[in-house]
Enzyme design. Sequence first.
Site, PDB file in Angstrom:
ATOM      1  N   MET A  37       2.437   1.383   7.009  1.00 40.86           N
ATOM      2  CA  MET A  37       2.387   0.154   8.133  1.00 40.86           C
ATOM      3  C   MET A  37       3.472  -1.073   7.749  1.00 40.86           C
ATOM      4  O   MET A  37       2.825  -1.778   8.850  1.00 40.86           O
ATOM      5  CB  MET A  37       1.438  -0.174   8.760  1.00 40.86           C
ATOM      6  CG  MET A  37       0.029   1.439   9.156  1.00 40.86           C
ATOM      7  SD  MET A  37       0.925   2.551  10.083  1.00 40.86           S
ATOM      8  CE  MET A  37       0.398   1.564  11.669  1.00 40.86           C
ATOM      9  N   LYS A  38       4.280  -0.804   6.720  1.00 42.80           N
ATOM     10  CA  LYS A  38       5.171  -2.690   6.805  1.00 42.80           C
ATOM     11  C   LYS A  38       6.978  -1.672   7.289  1.00 42.80           C
ATOM     12  O   LYS A  38       6.537  -0.506   7.039  1.00 42.80           O
ATOM     13  CB  LYS A  38       4.946  -2.877   5.239  1.00 42.80           C
ATOM     14  CG  LYS A  38       3.444  -3.433   4.687  1.00 42.80           C
ATOM     15  CD  LYS A  38       3.600  -5.162   5.841  1.00 42.80           C
ATOM     16  CE  LYS A  38       1.967  -4.908   5.836  1.00 42.80           C
ATOM     17  NZ  LYS A  38       1.746  -6.080   6.217  1.00 42.80           N
ATOM     18  N   HIS A  88       5.990   9.682  12.393  1.00 44.48           N
ATOM     19  CA  HIS A  88       5.675   8.848  13.152  1.00 44.48           C
ATOM     20  C   HIS A  88       4.919   9.606  14.190  1.00 44.48           C
ATOM     21  O   HIS A  88       5.457  10.942  15.016  1.00 44.48           O
ATOM     22  CB  HIS A  88       6.804   8.115  14.379  1.00 44.48           C
ATOM     23  CG  HIS A  88       7.032   7.549  14.973  1.00 44.48           C
ATOM     24  ND1 HIS A  88       5.993   6.030  15.122  1.00 44.48           N
ATOM     25  CD2 HIS A  88       6.458   7.712  16.688  1.00 44.48           C
ATOM     26  CE1 HIS A  88       5.683   5.364  15.732  1.00 44.48           C
ATOM     27  NE2 HIS A  88       6.483   6.066  17.103  1.00 44.48           N
ATOM     28  N   LEU A 134      10.289  -1.438   5.290  1.00 49.44           N
ATOM     29  CA  LEU A 134      11.277  -1.753   4.760  1.00 49.44           C
ATOM     30  C   LEU A 134      12.413  -2.627   4.948  1.00 49.44           C
ATOM     31  O   LEU A 134      13.140  -2.150   6.302  1.00 49.44           O
ATOM     32  CB  LEU A 134      11.660  -0.273   3.504  1.00 49.44           C
ATOM     33  CG  LEU A 134      10.095   0.498   3.228  1.00 49.44           C
ATOM     34  CD1 LEU A 134      11.040   2.059   3.014  1.00 49.44           C
ATOM     35  CD2 LEU A 134       9.342  -0.339   2.608  1.00 49.44           C
ATOM     36  N   GLY A 161      -4.478   8.095   4.879  1.00 49.30           N
ATOM     37  CA  GLY A 161      -4.151   8.650   3.583  1.00 49.30           C
ATOM     38  C   GLY A 161      -3.889  10.086   4.089  1.00 49.30           C
ATOM     39  O   GLY A 161      -3.660  11.650   2.990  1.00 49.30           O
ATOM     40  N   THR A 162      -3.975  11.061   5.087  1.00 48.99           N
ATOM     41  CA  THR A 162      -4.469  12.117   5.257  1.00 48.99           C
ATOM     42  C   THR A 162      -2.874  13.216   5.138  1.00 48.99           C
ATOM     43  O   THR A 162      -3.290  14.165   4.690  1.00 48.99           O
ATOM     44  CB  THR A 162      -4.772  13.214   6.692  1.00 48.99           C
ATOM     45  OG1 THR A 162      -4.161  12.493   7.711  1.00 48.99           O
ATOM     46  CG2 THR A 162      -6.751  12.495   7.482  1.00 48.99           C
ATOM     47  N   ASN A 183       9.742   9.868   7.430  1.00 47.33           N
ATOM     48  CA  ASN A 183       9.285   9.259   7.956  1.00 47.33           C
ATOM     49  C   ASN A 183       8.370   9.721   8.931  1.00 47.33           C
ATOM     50  O   ASN A 183       8.358  10.521   9.033  1.00 47.33           O
ATOM     51  CB  ASN A 183       9.259   7.805   8.385  1.00 47.33           C
ATOM     52  CG  ASN A 183       8.271   6.706   9.403  1.00 47.33           C
ATOM     53  OD1 ASN A 183       6.819   6.571   8.446  1.00 47.33           O
ATOM     54  ND2 ASN A 183       8.211   6.744  10.308  1.00 47.33           N
TER      55      ASN A 183
HETATM   56  C1  GAR Z   1      -0.833   8.715  10.615  1.00 45.86           C
HETATM   57  O1  GAR Z   1      -0.694   9.085  12.736  1.00 45.86           O
HETATM   58  C2  GAR Z   1       0.867   8.367  10.940  1.00 45.86           C
HETATM   59  O2  GAR Z   1       1.589   9.632  12.056  1.00 45.86           O
HETATM   60  C3  GAR Z   1       1.500   7.544  10.950  1.00 45.86           C
HETATM   61  O3  GAR Z   1      -0.654   6.026  11.328  1.00 45.86           O
HETATM   62  C4  GAR Z   1      -1.049   7.539  10.548  1.00 45.86           C
HETATM   63  C5  GAR Z   1      -1.560   7.665   9.156  1.00 45.86           C
HETATM   64  O4  GAR Z   1      -2.354   8.247   8.878  1.00 45.86           O
HETATM   65  N1  GAR Z   1       1.964   6.370  11.554  1.00 45.86           N
HETATM   66  C6  GAR Z   1       2.901   4.996  11.864  1.00 45.86           C
HETATM   67  O5  GAR Z   1       2.296   4.801  12.755  1.00 45.86           O
HETATM   68  C7  GAR Z   1       3.525   4.571  10.992  1.00 45.86           C
HETATM   69  N2  GAR Z   1       4.563   3.472  11.993  1.00 45.86           N
HETATM   70  P1  GAR Z   1      -2.626   8.884   7.459  1.00 45.86           P
HETATM   71  O6  GAR Z   1      -3.112   7.883   6.441  1.00 45.86           O
HETATM   72  O7  GAR Z   1      -4.251   9.751   7.708  1.00 45.86           O
HETATM   73  O8  GAR Z   1      -1.761   9.825   7.001  1.00 45.86           O
END
Ligand code: GAR
Length: 195
Positions: free
Chosen positions: A95-96, A114, A98, A20-21, A112
């Site tokens: 990570m799901k 990425h 939709l 969740g950063t 989103n």
């Molecule tokens: C982030 O690096 C985001 O870009 C990635 O998950 C991490 C979540 O970090 N998202 C994906 O890979 C989506 N396919 P966070 O929970 O600290 O925000």
Amino acid sequence: MGKLSGKKKLVVSVFISGRGTNLNSLIEFSKKKNSPIQIALVICNNKNAKGLNYAKKHKINFLVVNYKNKNKAENKILISLKKNKISLICLAGFMKVLSRKIINIYKNKILNIHPSLLPRYKGLNTHSRVIKNKDRFTGCTVHLVNSKLDSGKIILQKRIKVFKKDNEYSLAKRVLKVENLIYPIAIRKFIETTL
Ligand code: GAR
């Protein structure tokens, strides 16, 4: 879903699965005086996600859904989005994938973030693929969500240099810092130019 009129803030839901950063960065952004957004709801598919603590700390409504039954989970999500009058969804480490149903209802209203320079490295394990291919640059991208994975219109991208000594972990750490910086900027840009 309504346009952004006058100084009314856009009501946002952030979807997370873990740490969740990026959620934290969006909460900080929403608390700024001239912020165009208000975060009314956090959706999470993992009851143990650390990121839920940010929702709790800031007294933001949250809903944990079990994706074992995707259809049921998404129906619950849709009810909650409606109840909270959500007009923009921000996926932040969700990570799901939709379903078309949600994507169609919130057409062009789902963003989103990425961890790669899309269209390169859609999907998972972006950083290890960058290292394996000895790329000189990587980055992160904020884009609109459509029904094809990581393929919607790009709103903002930031390029980051890959150093010789980097491994997937050092790279992930550096990219994440930039993600946290650009997500609010991308949302402001999206609202000002698209809505
Ligand atoms: C982030 O690096 C985001 O870009 C990635 O998950 C991490 C979540 O970090 N998202 C994906 O890979 C989506 N396919 P966070 O929970 O600290 O925000």
